[in-house]
Motif scaffolding. Structure first.
Motif, PDB file in Angstrom:
ATOM      1  N   GLU A 195       0.837  -1.207   0.000  1.00 32.07           N
ATOM      2  CA  GLU A 195       0.000   0.000   0.000  1.00 32.07           C
ATOM      3  C   GLU A 195       0.872   1.258   0.000  1.00 32.07           C
ATOM      4  OE1 GLU A 195      -2.587  -0.498   3.360  1.00 32.07           O
ATOM      5  OE2 GLU A 195      -4.093  -1.581   2.183  1.00 32.07           O
ATOM      6  N   GLY A 196       1.963   1.232   0.778  1.00 29.74           N
ATOM      7  CA  GLY A 196       2.876   2.374   0.783  1.00 29.74           C
ATOM      8  C   GLY A 196       3.497   2.597  -0.581  1.00 29.74           C
ATOM      9  N   GLU A 197       3.883   1.512  -1.231  1.00 25.54           N
ATOM     10  CA  GLU A 197       4.463   1.620  -2.570  1.00 25.54           C
ATOM     11  C   GLU A 197       3.434   2.154  -3.560  1.00 25.54           C
ATOM     12  OE1 GLU A 197       6.641  -1.325  -5.793  1.00 25.54           O
ATOM     13  OE2 GLU A 197       6.694  -1.837  -3.655  1.00 25.54           O
ATOM     14  N   ILE A 198       2.197   1.690  -3.432  1.00 26.63           N
ATOM     15  CA  ILE A 198       1.124   2.172  -4.318  1.00 26.63           C
ATOM     16  C   ILE A 198       0.906   3.665  -4.115  1.00 26.63           C
ATOM     17  CG2 ILE A 198      -1.379   2.074  -4.704  1.00 26.63           C
ATOM     18  CD1 ILE A 198      -1.198  -0.944  -4.240  1.00 26.63           C
ATOM     19  N   LYS A 199       0.856   4.102  -2.839  1.00 24.54           N
ATOM     20  CA  LYS A 199       0.680   5.538  -2.565  1.00 24.54           C
ATOM     21  C   LYS A 199       1.833   6.341  -3.155  1.00 24.54           C
ATOM     22  CE  LYS A 199      -2.122   5.266   1.596  1.00 24.54           C
ATOM     23  NZ  LYS A 199      -2.191   5.503   3.037  1.00 24.54           N
ATOM     24  N   ASN A 200       3.049   5.815  -3.010  1.00 25.88           N
ATOM     25  CA  ASN A 200       4.218   6.496  -3.549  1.00 25.88           C
ATOM     26  C   ASN A 200       4.123   6.616  -5.067  1.00 25.88           C
ATOM     27  OD1 ASN A 200       6.725   7.688  -3.718  1.00 25.88           O
ATOM     28  ND2 ASN A 200       7.853   5.768  -3.555  1.00 25.88           N
ATOM     29  N   LEU A 201       3.722   5.525  -5.709  1.00 26.31           N
ATOM     30  CA  LEU A 201       3.598   5.554  -7.170  1.00 26.31           C
ATOM     31  C   LEU A 201       2.462   6.464  -7.620  1.00 26.31           C
ATOM     32  CD1 LEU A 201       4.194   1.784  -8.006  1.00 26.31           C
ATOM     33  CD2 LEU A 201       5.750   3.698  -8.422  1.00 26.31           C
ATOM     34  N   GLN A 202       1.379   6.500  -6.863  1.00 24.78           N
ATOM     35  CA  GLN A 202       0.264   7.362  -7.239  1.00 24.78           C
ATOM     36  C   GLN A 202       0.607   8.829  -7.064  1.00 24.78           C
ATOM     37  OE1 GLN A 202      -2.958   5.874  -4.834  1.00 24.78           O
ATOM     38  NE2 GLN A 202      -3.669   4.489  -6.442  1.00 24.78           N
ATOM     39  N   SER A 203       1.508   9.137  -6.125  1.00 29.74           N
ATOM     40  CA  SER A 203       1.880  10.532  -5.923  1.00 29.74           C
ATOM     41  C   SER A 203       2.804  11.030  -7.036  1.00 29.74           C
ATOM     42  CB  SER A 203       2.553  10.712  -4.564  1.00 29.74           C
ATOM     43  OG  SER A 203       3.794  10.036  -4.535  1.00 29.74           O
ATOM     44  N   ASN A 204       3.472  10.109  -7.735  1.00 29.66           N
ATOM     45  CA  ASN A 204       4.328  10.501  -8.855  1.00 29.66           C
ATOM     46  C   ASN A 204       3.473  10.835 -10.074  1.00 29.66           C
ATOM     47  OD1 ASN A 204       6.562   9.978  -7.303  1.00 29.66           O
ATOM     48  ND2 ASN A 204       6.856   7.927  -8.089  1.00 29.66           N
ATOM     49  N   LEU A 205       4.015  11.697 -10.914  1.00 32.33           N
ATOM     50  CA  LEU A 205       3.298  12.080 -12.131  1.00 32.33           C
ATOM     51  C   LEU A 205       3.450  11.006 -13.200  1.00 32.33           C
ATOM     52  CD1 LEU A 205       4.428  15.815 -12.379  1.00 32.33           C
ATOM     53  CD2 LEU A 205       2.273  14.951 -11.507  1.00 32.33           C
ATOM     54  N   THR A 206       2.440  10.907 -14.041  1.00 27.88           N
ATOM     55  CA  THR A 206       2.539   9.978 -15.164  1.00 27.88           C
ATOM     56  C   THR A 206       3.413  10.617 -16.238  1.00 27.88           C
ATOM     57  OG1 THR A 206       0.599  10.872 -16.276  1.00 27.88           O
ATOM     58  CG2 THR A 206       0.232   9.081 -14.692  1.00 27.88           C
TER      59      THR A 206
ATOM     60  N   ILE B 298       4.032  14.581 -16.985  1.00 32.23           N
ATOM     61  CA  ILE B 298       5.383  15.162 -16.971  1.00 32.23           C
ATOM     62  C   ILE B 298       5.637  15.921 -18.262  1.00 32.23           C
ATOM     63  CG2 ILE B 298       7.838  14.573 -17.031  1.00 32.23           C
ATOM     64  CD1 ILE B 298       7.189  12.291 -15.073  1.00 32.23           C
ATOM     65  N   ARG B 299       5.276  15.335 -19.393  1.00 34.63           N
ATOM     66  CA  ARG B 299       5.478  16.008 -20.675  1.00 34.63           C
ATOM     67  C   ARG B 299       4.663  17.299 -20.757  1.00 34.63           C
ATOM     68  NH1 ARG B 299       5.314  10.538 -24.297  1.00 34.63           N
ATOM     69  NH2 ARG B 299       7.481   9.939 -23.923  1.00 34.63           N
ATOM     70  N   HIS B 300       3.427  17.253 -20.272  1.00 31.73           N
ATOM     71  CA  HIS B 300       2.576  18.456 -20.289  1.00 31.73           C
ATOM     72  C   HIS B 300       3.175  19.553 -19.411  1.00 31.73           C
ATOM     73  CE1 HIS B 300      -1.083  20.818 -20.526  1.00 31.73           C
ATOM     74  NE2 HIS B 300      -1.119  20.880 -19.204  1.00 31.73           N
ATOM     75  N   LYS B 301       3.637  19.171 -18.215  1.00 28.26           N
ATOM     76  CA  LYS B 301       4.225  20.147 -17.301  1.00 28.26           C
ATOM     77  C   LYS B 301       5.525  20.708 -17.870  1.00 28.26           C
ATOM     78  CE  LYS B 301       5.062  20.795 -12.414  1.00 28.26           C
ATOM     79  NZ  LYS B 301       5.004  20.192 -11.085  1.00 28.26           N
TER      80      LYS B 301
END
Length: 193
Positions: free
Chosen positions: A106-117, A121-124
């Motif tokens: 669950e911690g890993e999932i939260k960490n991955l969800q907090s990262n941008l896709t 990233i390309r849009h930003k």
């Protein structure tokens, strides 16, 4: 459609054996509401089961307490109890390990969800590059000495500022005159008001 008395007795017997604790007719009736059994039918079924020896009962004044017959249950020996305790401890340890693994995932999932896709990233990146380009263009204009505000606009703003300042001074003076007239005969010091 109400169930037959035989099926009511079977339902009540099954419930009493599953619970394996002292019960009165009201406890049984409350728990078996989902079968649409009435309290009178349940009381009759309990009495019939007690008379047939399938369950036992004790009377405390007017209250009857019904119990499952204990001789129908297998009572484990002390060795079997110890073995069950060991198995329980092993299962509990496995459960704790699984809980820890779930928490890590669950911690890993939260960490991955907090990262941008990648798309985000390309849009930003495109947005930031556009902002940098605009700021660099503005900086180039400022370095060349290009005036961003025309002299006419500057003069109009300065005139408006001086006009607003003079209006403010007039109103301040009018307030001061009125205030002095009001506080002229006050016995207290004006700074304490």
């Amino acid at each position: 459609m109400a169930p037959k008395s035989d099926s009511a007795e079977a339902i009540v017997l099954n419930f009493v054996n599953e619970q394996n604790k002292p019960l009165n007719s009201q406890n049984v009736a409350d728990s078996l509401q989902k079968f649409n059994l009435k309290k009178a039918g349940i009381q009759k079924a309990l009495d019939n089961l007690a008379d047939n020896g399938k369950i036992s009962f004790k009377e405390y004044g007017k209250q009857k307490i019904y119990l499952a017959r204990q001789d129908q249950f297998d009572i484990p020996t002390s060795e079997e109890l110890n073995q069950m305790k060991e198995e329980n401890a092993q299962v509990q340890q496995q459960l704790d390990e699984q809980k820890r693994a779930i928490i890590e995932v669950e911690g890993e999932i939260k960490n991955l969800q907090s990262n941008l896709t990648l798309e985000q990233i390309r849009h930003k990146e495109a947005k930031l590059q556009k902002e940098v380009k605009e700021m660099e263009d503005k900086l180039v204009k400022l370095r060349k000495g290009v005036t961003l505000v025309r002299p006419e606009e500057r003069k109009a703003i300065a005139e408006m500022y001086s006009e607003k300042l003079s209006q403010w001074r007039k109103r301040k003076r009018m307030f001061k005159d009125v205030w002095d007239a009001i506080t002229e005969n006050l016995p207290k010091d004006l700074k304490r008001i």
